[in-house]
Design an enzyme around this catalytic site. Structure first.
Site, mmCIF file in Angstrom:
data_model
loop_
_atom_site.group_PDB
_atom_site.id
_atom_site.type_symbol
_atom_site.label_atom_id
_atom_site.label_comp_id
_atom_site.label_asym_id
_atom_site.label_seq_id
_atom_site.Cartn_x
_atom_site.Cartn_y
_atom_site.Cartn_z
ATOM 1 N N SER A 107 1.155 -6.614 6.796
ATOM 2 C CA SER A 107 2.514 -6.102 6.973
ATOM 3 C C SER A 107 2.717 -5.344 8.281
ATOM 4 O O SER A 107 1.786 -4.769 8.844
ATOM 5 C CB SER A 107 2.854 -5.168 5.803
ATOM 6 O OG SER A 107 1.902 -4.136 5.690
ATOM 7 N N GLN A 109 3.543 -2.133 9.757
ATOM 8 C CA GLN A 109 3.272 -0.868 9.081
ATOM 9 C C GLN A 109 2.916 0.223 10.079
ATOM 10 O O GLN A 109 2.681 -0.029 11.263
ATOM 11 C CB GLN A 109 2.112 -1.046 8.088
ATOM 12 C CG GLN A 109 0.816 -1.500 8.736
ATOM 13 C CD GLN A 109 -0.294 -1.702 7.714
ATOM 14 O OE1 GLN A 109 -1.164 -0.838 7.575
ATOM 15 N NE2 GLN A 109 -0.268 -2.823 6.998
ATOM 16 N N HIS A 111 1.048 4.526 9.700
ATOM 17 C CA HIS A 111 0.459 5.509 8.797
ATOM 18 C C HIS A 111 0.945 6.900 9.174
ATOM 19 O O HIS A 111 1.011 7.245 10.352
ATOM 20 C CB HIS A 111 -1.068 5.440 8.859
ATOM 21 C CG HIS A 111 -1.603 4.078 8.559
ATOM 22 N ND1 HIS A 111 -1.400 3.449 7.358
ATOM 23 C CD2 HIS A 111 -2.299 3.202 9.325
ATOM 24 C CE1 HIS A 111 -1.951 2.262 7.382
ATOM 25 N NE2 HIS A 111 -2.502 2.072 8.569
ATOM 26 N N LYS A 134 -4.093 8.631 7.811
ATOM 27 C CA LYS A 134 -4.896 7.410 7.702
ATOM 28 C C LYS A 134 -5.083 6.756 9.075
ATOM 29 O O LYS A 134 -4.700 5.598 9.264
ATOM 30 C CB LYS A 134 -4.234 6.435 6.723
ATOM 31 C CG LYS A 134 -5.127 5.285 6.277
ATOM 32 C CD LYS A 134 -4.313 4.311 5.448
ATOM 33 C CE LYS A 134 -5.133 3.097 5.078
ATOM 34 N NZ LYS A 134 -4.330 2.024 4.505
ATOM 35 N N GLU A 136 -6.915 4.644 11.840
ATOM 36 C CA GLU A 136 -7.804 3.501 11.653
ATOM 37 C C GLU A 136 -8.318 3.019 13.009
ATOM 38 O O GLU A 136 -7.641 3.157 14.026
ATOM 39 C CB GLU A 136 -7.063 2.323 11.005
ATOM 40 C CG GLU A 136 -6.552 2.579 9.610
ATOM 41 C CD GLU A 136 -5.756 1.417 9.058
ATOM 42 O OE1 GLU A 136 -5.628 1.338 7.820
ATOM 43 O OE2 GLU A 136 -5.238 0.587 9.843
ATOM 44 N N HIS A 275 2.009 -1.302 13.760
ATOM 45 C CA HIS A 275 0.980 -2.319 13.956
ATOM 46 C C HIS A 275 0.986 -3.331 12.819
ATOM 47 O O HIS A 275 1.584 -3.110 11.769
ATOM 48 C CB HIS A 275 -0.412 -1.676 14.073
ATOM 49 C CG HIS A 275 -0.866 -0.976 12.820
ATOM 50 N ND1 HIS A 275 -0.518 0.324 12.524
ATOM 51 C CD2 HIS A 275 -1.639 -1.402 11.784
ATOM 52 C CE1 HIS A 275 -1.058 0.674 11.377
ATOM 53 N NE2 HIS A 275 -1.743 -0.358 10.900
ATOM 54 N N ARG A 294 5.507 0.527 5.099
ATOM 55 C CA ARG A 294 5.685 -0.871 5.477
ATOM 56 C C ARG A 294 7.164 -1.201 5.674
ATOM 57 O O ARG A 294 8.028 -0.590 5.057
ATOM 58 C CB ARG A 294 5.117 -1.797 4.397
ATOM 59 C CG ARG A 294 3.635 -1.610 4.118
ATOM 60 C CD ARG A 294 3.153 -2.531 2.999
ATOM 61 N NE ARG A 294 1.731 -2.342 2.726
ATOM 62 C CZ ARG A 294 1.246 -1.440 1.873
ATOM 63 N NH1 ARG A 294 2.069 -0.640 1.208
ATOM 64 N NH2 ARG A 294 -0.047 -1.335 1.690
ATOM 65 N N LYS A 300 4.965 -6.289 -0.648
ATOM 66 C CA LYS A 300 4.832 -4.938 -1.203
ATOM 67 C C LYS A 300 6.081 -4.095 -0.909
ATOM 68 O O LYS A 300 6.984 -4.516 -0.196
ATOM 69 C CB LYS A 300 3.591 -4.258 -0.620
ATOM 70 C CG LYS A 300 2.273 -4.923 -1.025
ATOM 71 C CD LYS A 300 1.097 -4.128 -0.481
ATOM 72 C CE LYS A 300 -0.227 -4.732 -0.926
ATOM 73 N NZ LYS A 300 -1.386 -3.983 -0.402
#
Length: 422
Positions: A107, A109, A111, A134, A136, A275, A294, A300
């Protein structure tokens, strides 16, 4: 004291976007690491989780039956995290280490940072289940493609001219404001970009479905006639539309950088960075959180308003999204990816075939070691017995413990190690 260096058996996630069967790097690693494991040819093998996440905890393979989970083992032995890590993160392993094998796009998205995560969790705990950030990092194992961060505004303006369907959704006023900002109002670029992207993502479903249909029809016709569709990013548009027909996220390719990583190259996804992963295999490390906002390319829950409000609207070229590794001054085989967050650091360890004995050095943090290539016998004063390391082996190493590797493969070894260097 029970052994503080031991193999792990790690859970697999079979999300629909994963590569299928033994085409998946995840499945390949699982069967290499455990010859008794079976793989279904058409089942997706999307993620391998290496850590102590509550919804996917690894098992400790130290001879005890039934195996203990890593999370419960660490609860009994918090000192094995290392004193600084234990104090900073309340006795919990602060990161989740993963392998991803991406067949279709994940997706669009971003964070949240810790402040926004706490707010979202209080308001919508069913969608944002914790209060942590979050960040990453993804390091490519194969050629890897993703979207990351907003493109230079000149590129976005060029797409607004070349893709009339995009301009309809953004609106003439917002499009002109962005075009003016390029040459006349550099300080207003981020604000104009926010308006444009928000107008796009909040388009009425009927309108964007119609415009996307027109765009796909036009590009498909150009492809059939042998025309060059690069000015409208035609190949990627058609690929995403085939995966997510009628999805507003297909238009995001005109705003976000397409980042292509070669094996060993990385990208870091900070808070509020838009991203999406598109295809390929990577190792990933992230802070322990399930908070994802998202807005497209997903079945979702989507939260367009929150995403558009939270994003970092600073445009930058795709080359700036590649995160550099730094060769260790202490060991030329070690390349360190050290992001600007305390939760995790990644290391790529490339042991040449000329070396037959190699020391995985002690750190003041617990770490998890993954073997991507090569074979060796590992010995440690903290292990119950010798360990056979092969492709797919995953080893937990307590703080201040080391492993001696006796290499037995002609091609050398490639390993990744996740840790927390405070």
């Amino acid at each position: 004291l029970r052994p503080a260096v031991f193999p792990l058996r790690c859970p697999v996630r079979n999300y629909a976007w994963g590569q299928r069967g033994l085409r998946s790097a995840v499945a390949q690693l699982v069967v290499s690491g455990d010859p008794a494991a079976s793989v279904e040819p058409e089942r997706p093998y999307a993620e391998l989780w290496m850590g102590a996440h509550p919804s996917g905890d690894a098992e400790v393979l130290d001879g005890r039956e039934p195996p203990q989970t890593l999370g419960s083992w660490l609860a009994e032995h918090p000192a094995c995290l290392g004193p600084k890590v234990c104090d900073a993160f309340g006795g919990c392993l602060p990161f989740l280490f993963k392998v991803l094998s991406v067949r279709t796009a994940l997706s669009i998205q971003a964070h949240p940072n810790k402040e926004l995560a706490a707010k979202l969790h209080a308001q919508f705990p069913q969608h944002y289940p914790d209060t942590n950030h979050k960040p990453e990092m993804a390091i490519a194992l194969t050629p890897f493609e993703g979207l990351c961060g907003f493109r230079p505004v000149e590129e976005i303006a060029a797409f607004l001219r070349a893709v009339p369907e995009l301009r309809v959704l953004v609106g003439e006023v917002a499009a002109e404001q962005l075009e003016r900002s390029v040459s006349h109002d550099p300080r207003g670029v981020s604000a104009a970009l926010r308006v444009c992207f928000t107008c796009l993502m909040k388009s009425e479903k009927e309108t964007f479905t119609q415009q996307l249909g027109l765009l796909v029809e036009r590009i498909s016709q150009q492809v059939a006639e042998g025309q060059d569709t690069s000015a409208s990013n035609g190949d990627l548009l058609l690929r995403l539309h085939a995966q997510f027909p009628g999805d507003i996220g297909c238009f995001s390719i005109y705003f976000l950088n397409v980042v292509r990583l070669e094996p060993g190259e990385a990208m870091f996804l900070a808070a509020n960075e838009p991203h999406a992963y598109l295809q390929g295999d990577c190792v990933e490390c992230m802070a322990c959180s399930d908070n994802t906002v998202r807005a497209g390319l997903t079945p979702k829950f989507i939260d367009v308003l929150t995403l558009c409000e939270m994003l970092n609207y600073t445009p930058a070229p795709s080359s700036s999204k590649i995160f550099p590794a730094v060769q260790s001054p202490l060991d030329p085989s070690v390349f360190i990816y050290d992001p600007p967050v305390p939760d995790f650091t990644l290391m790529r360890i490339e042991i040449p075939s000329s070396i037959k004995l190699y020391l995985i050095s002690a750190l003041d943090s617990a770490s998890i070691l993954l073997v991507i290539q090569g074979t060796a016998v590992g010995t440690s004063t903290a292990a119950a017995s010798e360990m056979t390391l092969r492709r797919g082996s995953v080893i937990f190493i307590s703080a201040n413990e080391s492993i001696s590797l006796h290499l037995s493969s002609a091609e050398g070894m490639l390993l990744f190690r996740a840790c927390c260097l405070l």
